[in-house]
Design an enzyme around this catalytic site. Structure first.
Site, PDB file in Angstrom:
ATOM      1  CB  THR A  10      -0.927  -0.021   1.232  1.00  0.00           C
ATOM      2  OG1 THR A  10      -1.735  -1.196   1.168  1.00  0.00           O
ATOM      3  CG2 THR A  10      -1.833   1.194   1.286  1.00  0.00           C
ATOM      4  N   GLY A  50     -23.233   0.668  30.787  1.00  0.00           N
ATOM      5  CA  GLY A  50     -22.129   1.594  31.030  1.00  0.00           C
ATOM      6  C   GLY A  50     -20.807   0.883  31.180  1.00  0.00           C
ATOM      7  CB  THR A  75      -9.872  -1.085   6.204  1.00  0.00           C
ATOM      8  OG1 THR A  75     -11.075  -0.453   6.634  1.00  0.00           O
ATOM      9  CG2 THR A  75      -9.155  -0.219   5.187  1.00  0.00           C
ATOM     10  CD  GLU A 115      -4.024  -8.970   3.910  1.00  0.00           C
ATOM     11  OE1 GLU A 115      -2.951  -8.851   4.469  1.00  0.00           O
ATOM     12  OE2 GLU A 115      -4.125  -9.052   2.664  1.00  0.00           O
TER      13      GLU A 115
HETATM   14  C1  LIG Z   1      -4.872  -8.831  15.181  1.00  0.00           C
HETATM   15  C2  LIG Z   1      -3.528  -8.577  14.558  1.00  0.00           C
HETATM   16  C3  LIG Z   1      -3.187  -9.606  13.486  1.00  0.00           C
HETATM   17  C4  LIG Z   1      -2.844  -8.982  12.211  1.00  0.00           C
HETATM   18  C5  LIG Z   1      -2.647 -10.010  11.124  1.00  0.00           C
HETATM   19  C6  LIG Z   1      -3.113  -9.456   9.819  1.00  0.00           C
HETATM   20  C7  LIG Z   1      -2.341  -8.224   9.442  1.00  0.00           C
HETATM   21  C8  LIG Z   1      -2.898  -7.615   8.205  1.00  0.00           C
HETATM   22  C9  LIG Z   1      -2.113  -6.418   7.814  1.00  0.00           C
HETATM   23  C10 LIG Z   1      -2.671  -5.879   6.570  1.00  0.00           C
HETATM   24  C11 LIG Z   1      -2.027  -6.074   5.404  1.00  0.00           C
HETATM   25  C12 LIG Z   1      -2.561  -5.497   4.192  1.00  0.00           C
HETATM   26  O1  LIG Z   1      -3.569  -4.824   4.173  1.00  0.00           O
HETATM   27  S1  LIG Z   1      -1.681  -5.923   2.786  1.00  0.00           S
HETATM   28  C13 LIG Z   1      -2.434  -5.012   1.499  1.00  0.00           C
HETATM   29  C14 LIG Z   1      -3.838  -5.515   1.188  1.00  0.00           C
HETATM   30  N1  LIG Z   1      -4.330  -4.914   0.015  1.00  0.00           N
HETATM   31  C15 LIG Z   1      -5.336  -5.382  -0.674  1.00  0.00           C
HETATM   32  O2  LIG Z   1      -6.014  -6.328  -0.300  1.00  0.00           O
HETATM   33  C16 LIG Z   1      -5.595  -4.680  -2.010  1.00  0.00           C
HETATM   34  C17 LIG Z   1      -6.970  -5.049  -2.535  1.00  0.00           C
HETATM   35  N2  LIG Z   1      -6.975  -4.937  -3.991  1.00  0.00           N
HETATM   36  C18 LIG Z   1      -6.805  -6.067  -4.784  1.00  0.00           C
HETATM   37  O3  LIG Z   1      -6.688  -7.211  -4.305  1.00  0.00           O
HETATM   38  C19 LIG Z   1      -6.819  -5.853  -6.274  1.00  0.00           C
HETATM   39  O4  LIG Z   1      -6.475  -4.494  -6.563  1.00  0.00           O
HETATM   40  C20 LIG Z   1      -8.243  -6.123  -6.880  1.00  0.00           C
HETATM   41  C21 LIG Z   1      -9.323  -5.344  -6.127  1.00  0.00           C
HETATM   42  C22 LIG Z   1      -8.519  -7.642  -6.780  1.00  0.00           C
HETATM   43  C23 LIG Z   1      -8.261  -5.689  -8.344  1.00  0.00           C
HETATM   44  O5  LIG Z   1      -7.122  -6.255  -8.939  1.00  0.00           O
HETATM   45  P1  LIG Z   1      -6.874  -6.078 -10.496  1.00  0.00           P
HETATM   46  O6  LIG Z   1      -7.240  -4.691 -10.879  1.00  0.00           O
HETATM   47  O7  LIG Z   1      -5.513  -6.571 -10.786  1.00  0.00           O
HETATM   48  O8  LIG Z   1      -7.848  -7.170 -11.082  1.00  0.00           O
HETATM   49  P2  LIG Z   1      -9.274  -7.055 -11.745  1.00  0.00           P
HETATM   50  O9  LIG Z   1      -9.175  -6.304 -13.023  1.00  0.00           O
HETATM   51  O10 LIG Z   1     -10.294  -6.613 -10.746  1.00  0.00           O
HETATM   52  O11 LIG Z   1      -9.522  -8.602 -12.047  1.00  0.00           O
HETATM   53  C24 LIG Z   1      -8.724  -9.242 -13.036  1.00  0.00           C
HETATM   54  C25 LIG Z   1      -8.925 -10.732 -12.865  1.00  0.00           C
HETATM   55  O12 LIG Z   1      -8.121 -11.181 -11.747  1.00  0.00           O
HETATM   56  C26 LIG Z   1      -8.929 -11.881 -10.843  1.00  0.00           C
HETATM   57  N3  LIG Z   1      -8.365 -11.711  -9.512  1.00  0.00           N
HETATM   58  C27 LIG Z   1      -8.237 -10.560  -8.835  1.00  0.00           C
HETATM   59  N4  LIG Z   1      -7.660 -10.776  -7.653  1.00  0.00           N
HETATM   60  C28 LIG Z   1      -7.405 -12.107  -7.574  1.00  0.00           C
HETATM   61  C29 LIG Z   1      -6.817 -12.943  -6.591  1.00  0.00           C
HETATM   62  N5  LIG Z   1      -6.396 -12.467  -5.405  1.00  0.00           N
HETATM   63  N6  LIG Z   1      -6.703 -14.256  -6.861  1.00  0.00           N
HETATM   64  C30 LIG Z   1      -7.165 -14.759  -8.037  1.00  0.00           C
HETATM   65  N7  LIG Z   1      -7.744 -14.027  -9.016  1.00  0.00           N
HETATM   66  C31 LIG Z   1      -7.856 -12.698  -8.780  1.00  0.00           C
HETATM   67  C32 LIG Z   1     -10.289 -11.283 -10.979  1.00  0.00           C
HETATM   68  O13 LIG Z   1     -11.286 -12.177 -10.490  1.00  0.00           O
HETATM   69  C33 LIG Z   1     -10.370 -11.097 -12.490  1.00  0.00           C
HETATM   70  O14 LIG Z   1     -10.640 -12.346 -13.036  1.00  0.00           O
HETATM   71  P3  LIG Z   1     -11.568 -12.382 -14.397  1.00  0.00           P
HETATM   72  O15 LIG Z   1     -12.903 -11.801 -13.997  1.00  0.00           O
HETATM   73  O16 LIG Z   1     -11.641 -13.839 -14.731  1.00  0.00           O
HETATM   74  O17 LIG Z   1     -10.837 -11.524 -15.398  1.00  0.00           O
HETATM   75  C1  LIG Z   2      -4.532  -1.387  10.495  1.00  0.00           C
HETATM   76  C2  LIG Z   2      -4.075  -1.479   9.062  1.00  0.00           C
HETATM   77  C3  LIG Z   2      -2.960  -2.246   8.749  1.00  0.00           C
HETATM   78  C4  LIG Z   2      -2.498  -2.304   7.432  1.00  0.00           C
HETATM   79  N1  LIG Z   2      -1.365  -3.038   7.150  1.00  0.00           N
HETATM   80  C5  LIG Z   2      -0.890  -3.039   5.885  1.00  0.00           C
HETATM   81  C6  LIG Z   2       0.317  -3.754   5.572  1.00  0.00           C
HETATM   82  O1  LIG Z   2       0.931  -4.356   6.439  1.00  0.00           O
HETATM   83  N2  LIG Z   2       0.780  -3.739   4.290  1.00  0.00           N
HETATM   84  C7  LIG Z   2       0.104  -3.075   3.291  1.00  0.00           C
HETATM   85  O2  LIG Z   2       0.571  -3.105   2.146  1.00  0.00           O
HETATM   86  N3  LIG Z   2      -1.066  -2.405   3.548  1.00  0.00           N
HETATM   87  C8  LIG Z   2      -1.562  -2.379   4.815  1.00  0.00           C
HETATM   88  N4  LIG Z   2      -2.723  -1.697   5.094  1.00  0.00           N
HETATM   89  C9  LIG Z   2      -3.391  -0.941   4.030  1.00  0.00           C
HETATM   90  C10 LIG Z   2      -4.672  -1.616   3.582  1.00  0.00           C
HETATM   91  O3  LIG Z   2      -4.391  -2.766   2.857  1.00  0.00           O
HETATM   92  C11 LIG Z   2      -5.499  -0.617   2.751  1.00  0.00           C
HETATM   93  O4  LIG Z   2      -5.875   0.439   3.590  1.00  0.00           O
HETATM   94  C12 LIG Z   2      -6.722  -1.327   2.192  1.00  0.00           C
HETATM   95  O5  LIG Z   2      -6.334  -2.195   1.153  1.00  0.00           O
HETATM   96  C13 LIG Z   2      -7.776  -0.332   1.682  1.00  0.00           C
HETATM   97  O6  LIG Z   2      -7.234   0.457   0.666  1.00  0.00           O
HETATM   98  P1  LIG Z   2      -7.345   2.052   0.760  1.00  0.00           P
HETATM   99  O7  LIG Z   2      -6.859   2.467   2.075  1.00  0.00           O
HETATM  100  O8  LIG Z   2      -6.715   2.575  -0.471  1.00  0.00           O
HETATM  101  O9  LIG Z   2      -8.896   2.338   0.712  1.00  0.00           O
HETATM  102  P2  LIG Z   2      -9.715   2.998  -0.508  1.00  0.00           P
HETATM  103  O10 LIG Z   2      -9.779   2.041  -1.636  1.00  0.00           O
HETATM  104  O11 LIG Z   2      -9.182   4.351  -0.754  1.00  0.00           O
HETATM  105  O12 LIG Z   2     -11.152   3.043   0.169  1.00  0.00           O
HETATM  106  C14 LIG Z   2     -11.826   4.276   0.454  1.00  0.00           C
HETATM  107  C15 LIG Z   2     -13.283   4.089   0.070  1.00  0.00           C
HETATM  108  O13 LIG Z   2     -13.356   3.945  -1.351  1.00  0.00           O
HETATM  109  C16 LIG Z   2     -14.179   2.817  -1.678  1.00  0.00           C
HETATM  110  N5  LIG Z   2     -13.749   2.264  -2.970  1.00  0.00           N
HETATM  111  C17 LIG Z   2     -12.490   2.134  -3.419  1.00  0.00           C
HETATM  112  N6  LIG Z   2     -12.477   1.583  -4.651  1.00  0.00           N
HETATM  113  C18 LIG Z   2     -13.776   1.360  -4.989  1.00  0.00           C
HETATM  114  C19 LIG Z   2     -14.432   0.804  -6.134  1.00  0.00           C
HETATM  115  N7  LIG Z   2     -13.753   0.365  -7.199  1.00  0.00           N
HETATM  116  N8  LIG Z   2     -15.780   0.743  -6.116  1.00  0.00           N
HETATM  117  C20 LIG Z   2     -16.477   1.154  -5.044  1.00  0.00           C
HETATM  118  N9  LIG Z   2     -15.921   1.704  -3.936  1.00  0.00           N
HETATM  119  C21 LIG Z   2     -14.586   1.800  -3.917  1.00  0.00           C
HETATM  120  C22 LIG Z   2     -13.944   1.847  -0.532  1.00  0.00           C
HETATM  121  O14 LIG Z   2     -15.040   0.932  -0.443  1.00  0.00           O
HETATM  122  C23 LIG Z   2     -13.884   2.793   0.669  1.00  0.00           C
HETATM  123  O15 LIG Z   2     -15.196   3.032   1.128  1.00  0.00           O
HETATM  124  C24 LIG Z   2      -3.196  -1.615   6.411  1.00  0.00           C
HETATM  125  C25 LIG Z   2      -4.340  -0.862   6.721  1.00  0.00           C
HETATM  126  C26 LIG Z   2      -4.777  -0.789   8.043  1.00  0.00           C
HETATM  127  C27 LIG Z   2      -5.985   0.037   8.368  1.00  0.00           C
END
Ligand SMILES: CCCCCCCCC/C=C/C(=O)SCCNC(=O)CCNC(=O)[C@H](O)C(C)(C)COP(=O)(O)OP(=O)(O)OC[C@H]1O[C@@H](n2cnc3c(N)ncnc32)[C@H](O)[C@@H]1OP(=O)(O)O
Ligand SMILES: Cc1cc2nc3c(=O)[nH]c(=O)nc-3n(C[C@H](O)[C@H](O)[C@H](O)COP(=O)(O)OP(=O)(O)OC[C@H]3O[C@@H](n4cnc5c(N)ncnc54)[C@H](O)[C@@H]3O)c2cc1C
Length: 624
Positions: free
Chosen positions: A118, A381, A402, A404
């Site tokens: 991110t 409370g 939010t 993952e």
């Molecule tokens: C308590 C303490 C403990 C804590 C323990 C836990 C700690 C957690 C800390 C947090 C860490 C983080 O947040 S790490 C960062 C997390 N970030 C995220 O999750 C980002 C979310 N965004 C995404 O995953 C992607 O941008 C997504 C929304 C899928 C869109 O991706 P793209 O634009 O590349 O893809 P699209 O155009 O939408 O789709 C293209 C095709 O790929 C497919 N596709 C998309 N994603 C796919 C996937 N993962 N696996 C397979 N296939 C996938 C779609 O179905 C489509 O298939 P077809 O329809 O067949 O074409």
């Molecule tokens: C506690 C915490 C720990 C984290 N740890 C990590 C980490 O270790 N590593 C890492 O890489 N990231 C980490 N993150 C980041 C996290 O993965 C992102 O915050 C998360 O993926 C959401 O993305 P964003 O913040 O860009 O939200 P945004 O996408 O900007 O979301 C803002 C609003 O826009 C809306 N929105 C966005 N796109 C669309 C769409 N296409 N259609 C409709 N609505 C939409 C959402 O629903 C939301 O309401 C962490 C976040 C938090 C809060």
């Protein structure tokens, strides 16, 4: 019931052993955590993580035991990112050689890793990330750079002050062409004095929601100024760059780049059921202790858990905790099955795994966050006190909606999968797996209600069919409306709120189905299956607001405390004066109050400077 919840006798035994190991070690105390400053809390987290590692080595703990130890310490920190994301990312996207090199160091804690994807400007839209990795053939290196302010890495856990390494996601550029997002291993800090390496500006992004809670985690910001890394630090299982700078994509789907997120999403479903069960355990136990009104002729007042309103607010959460637990056990199997298939280059179930992990992560974390907040209110409370354990439980689990993947963004991924399936059914293809029910489209679109009598509502087959018809009709309705739009893309965007609802309905069908399937297994313990059947009925019927619920609540009430005792949580892990096993709530609340630093002096700091002059002045004025 403990075994049904834990999954096996072995799981009960290991969990008990690790929970007691943590509860009995003074280093892992957490009762004053919400009273610490951010710096004290962070240092406490470092101390606990180091002590946990020491105990892991001393006791030769297995991976399962070490994971449970970390879970019962219950304090988010850099270790979570190291084990939950950094290691899996290298396993999933590194070559055998890269895994051998980097995992050897990671397993021995010679390096501490995080997952830096991110950025300040992009989180959901991974393809929009701006960090660049430009190949320089003259030196056989990648130049890692943050070209804009918004390309600053922002949020990675542990990045702020702790991680020495990271898997950094960046746009791969070679021979002047941008090949999109790939993963790279980067060292961030010196292994000698922990100082940031040249070209790297790095720090913590600041305090977060709630006291204690996720503030123990140093989520960080990082800017890169043309930092050079060797070519072999590009994770090369999915693609590689040759010595000459040629980009070569391997024969695996590019979506495997997202594999780490899929892995974590399936673990988050289990986390959600655990967090929800903790809140429910506190609220049910307290509801059995708390008496308010209802005394007759000087007799005892009524337990608040006996009020129908309390039951109708709380028992669906009790049922959901079990429902999420069981679907989480199934999801873990699905993820393992997909991973094994990937090993033999069978990618057929990858879309199903993505849809299920995304959908279940979204539905369970949203429901859990809402439920923990409601459990706070269900305790009146005292639920608002930190000593109830509920504020911190809420603050730690709220971000799961939010991180993952934002829950709405993930549900839209499920919707995309459903629309694709509906169109395949229309062209005669038989759907499989969790969408198999869509193959029954004729029957489900026309079937009259399969539940006619009140008793039908407790027939699992009837309930399943109701949920199948509900999910299918919502999906087909969306598909029909999208087809009327000028384009598929415009229609999808216009219908996105309805598509999100259709995705939720599909995911709830999966959860109900897996609960029903669980009940078909051999379940140990006298009367356990009957209780779980009632909870399955409550989970399903509360989603469709059925009038049968009142009777079910009354049947569950006598066993409510036993059903939460089955979670088998120590008082240490529960961390709640309200949820104590012995029910001695009022003396516990009273004792906890005096621990607050504000009570260290009878006359508070600030009296002499600010309160005394005011009072004296007002007194003088009143005598004029
Ligand atoms: C308590 C303490 C403990 C804590 C323990 C836990 C700690 C957690 C800390 C947090 C860490 C983080 O947040 S790490 C960062 C997390 N970030 C995220 O999750 C980002 C979310 N965004 C995404 O995953 C992607 O941008 C997504 C929304 C899928 C869109 O991706 P793209 O634009 O590349 O893809 P699209 O155009 O939408 O789709 C293209 C095709 O790929 C497919 N596709 C998309 N994603 C796919 C996937 N993962 N696996 C397979 N296939 C996938 C779609 O179905 C489509 O298939 P077809 O329809 O067949 O074409
Ligand atoms: C506690 C915490 C720990 C984290 N740890 C990590 C980490 O270790 N590593 C890492 O890489 N990231 C980490 N993150 C980041 C996290 O993965 C992102 O915050 C998360 O993926 C959401 O993305 P964003 O913040 O860009 O939200 P945004 O996408 O900007 O979301 C803002 C609003 O826009 C809306 N929105 C966005 N796109 C669309 C769409 N296409 N259609 C409709 N609505 C939409 C959402 O629903 C939301 O309401 C962490 C976040 C938090 C809060």
């Amino acid at each position: 019931m403990k075994v049904a919840w834990a999954g096996s006798r072995h799981a009960v035994e290991v969990a008990d052993r690790m929970a007691c190991l943590v509860a009995s070690d003074p280093v892992f105390r957490k009762d004053t955590r919400t009273m610490l400053s951010r710096k004290e809390l962070f240092k406490d987290t470092l101390k606990k993580a180091a002590h946990a590692w020491k105990r892991t080595v001393e006791l030769h703990l297995t991976e399962e035991e070490a994971n449970l130890l970390r879970l019962y310490i219950d304090q988010p920190g850099y270790v979570d990112l190291h084990w939950v994301m950094f290691v899996p990312a290298i396993k999933g996207q590194g070559t055998e050689e890269q895994q051998k090199k980097w995992l050897t160091m990671a397993y021995k804690f010679q390096i501490i890793g995080t997952y830096a994807q991110t950025e300040l400007g992009h989180g959901s839209n991974v393809q929009g990330l701006e960090t660049t990795a430009t190949f320089d053939p003259s030196t056989d290196e990648f130049i890692m750079h943050s070209p804009t302010l918004t390309s600053s890495k922002w949020w990675p856990g542990g990045l702020g002050k702790t991680s020495t390494h990271a898997v950094v996601y960046a746009r791969l550029i070679t021979e002047g062409k941008d090949y999109g997002i790939h993963g790279f291993i980067m060292q961030l800090r010196s292994l000698d004095d922990h100082s940031p390496l040249p070209g790297i500006t790095i720090g913590d992004i600041g305090g977060k929601f709630g006291s204690g809670a996720y503030n123990s985690m140093d989520n960080g910001v990082m800017r890169l100024d043309h930092v050079r890394i060797p070519r072999d630090q590009m994770l090369m299982r999915l693609a590689q760059v040759t010595r000459e700078g040629k980009y070569v994509h391997s024969d695996v789907p590019k979506q495997l780049l997202y594999g780490t997120m899929v892995y974590v999403r399936q673990t988050i479903v289990a986390d959600a059921s655990r967090a929800l069960s903790r809140a429910v355990c506190i609220a049910v136990r307290y509801g059995a202790i708390r008496k308010q009104f209802g005394s007759k002729a000087g007799g005892p007042e009524t337990q608040v858990l006996n009020y129908k309103t309390q039951q109708s607010r709380l028992f669906p959460f009790l049922a959901s905790a079990y429902a999420f637990r069981f679907v989480g056990q199934w999801l873990k199997w699905l993820y393992t099955d997909v991973t094994q298939k990937l090993e033999s280059k069978d990618f057929s179930t990858l879309p199903e795994a993505h849809a299920c992990t995304a959908g279940l992560k979204s539905v369970t974390t949203s429901a859990t966050a809402d439920a923990i907040e409601e459990c706070q209110k269900l305790c009146g409370g005292h639920g608002y006190l930190n000593s109830s354990g509920l504020p911190e439980l809420f603050a730690v689990n709220l971000p799961a909606c939010t991180y993952e993947g934002d829950n709405v963004v993930l549900l839209l991924q499920v919707a995309r999968f459903l629309m694709k399936t509906v169109s395949q059914v229309a062209s005669g293809k038989q759907p499989v797996g969790t969408t198999a029910y869509m193959g029954n489209i004729q029957h489900l679109m026309q079937c009259k209600s399969v539940v006619n009598t009140v008793e039908d509502w407790l027939n699992p087959a009837a309930i399943k069919e109701v949920f199948e018809a509900r999910a299918l009709r919502m999906a087909v309705n969306c598909a029909q409306n999208i087809s009327k739009a000028p384009s598929q893309e415009e229609g999808f965007s216009e219908l996105s709120p309805d598509l999100v609802e259709a995705a939720v309905a599909h995911v709830q069908l999966i959860i109900v189905t897996k609960f029903i399937e669980k009940l078909q297994e051999d379940i140990l313990g006298h009367g356990v299956k009957e209780q779980l059947q009632k909870l399955c009925g409550i989970y399903a019927l509360h989603l469709i607001h059925n009038e049968r619920l009142g009777k079910l609540y009354a049947q569950v009430r006598p066993n409510a405390v036993a059903l939460v005792d089955a979670f088998d949580y120590t008082d240490h892990y529960l961390g709640s004066a309200l949820g104590r096993y012995d029910g001695d709530v009022y003396s516990a609340l009273y004792k906890e109050a005096w621990k607050d630093p504000l009570n260290e002096t009878v006359v508070p700091d600030g009296y002499q400077e600010h309160l005394r002059p005011l009072l004296k002045q007002q007194l003088k004025l009143s005598r004029l």
